[in-house]
Design an enzyme around this catalytic site. Structure first.
Site, PDB file in Angstrom:
ATOM      1  N   CYS A   1      36.030  36.588   7.740  1.00 13.30           N
ATOM      2  CA  CYS A   1      37.865  36.302   7.848  1.00 13.30           C
ATOM      3  C   CYS A   1      38.419  37.309   7.600  1.00 13.30           C
ATOM      4  CB  CYS A   1      37.808  36.426   6.114  1.00 13.30           C
ATOM      5  SG  CYS A   1      40.041  36.363   5.610  1.00 13.30           S
TER       6      CYS A   1
ATOM      7  N   CYS B   1      40.759  38.831   5.610  1.00 11.76           N
ATOM      8  CA  CYS B   1      40.108  40.211   3.947  1.00 11.76           C
ATOM      9  C   CYS B   1      40.147  41.458   4.365  1.00 11.76           C
ATOM     10  CB  CYS B   1      39.160  38.914   4.490  1.00 11.76           C
ATOM     11  SG  CYS B   1      39.657  37.324   3.888  1.00 11.76           S
TER      12      CYS B   1
END
Length: 105
Positions: free
Chosen positions: A30, A33
């Site tokens: 991600c 993230c």
């Protein structure tokens, strides 16, 4: 560095903590993230001894992500006395997370 939290350690580390706990639900693939990760690590230093700051890899640990309705990542939850008191979905500035921890103190 933020504490690595797993499904096996979540209850003890997060729900039974006597300090506020910030938990970053993330995954290695991600992109957003990876933007939040260094902020979470900084917060773990900033609040050392005052709060627990940890991360849950949702690919390896899905039980509590499902329990708390984590549908998008990154999702950062703050817990106080075993109860979720704050939710931030997506990338936010460091002070947003810091204020959430302070509010739970």
């Amino acid at each position: 560095m933020a504490l690595e939290i797993t499904d096996a350690t979540f209850e003890e580390t997060v729900l039974k903590s006597d300090k506020p706990v910030l938990v970053d639900f993330w995954a290695a693939w991600c992109g957003p993230c990876r933007m939040v990760g260094p902020i979470i690590d900084e917060l773990s230093k900033d609040f050392e001894g005052q709060a627990v700051v940890g991360k849950v890899d949702v690919d390896a640990n899905q039980e509590f992500a499902a329990k708390y309705g984590v549908r998008n990542i990154p999702t950062v939850l703050v817990f106080k006395d075993g109860e979720m008191v704050n939710r931030q979905v997506g990338v936010a500035p460091k002070n947003t997370y810091a204020e959430a921890i302070k509010a739970a103190m």
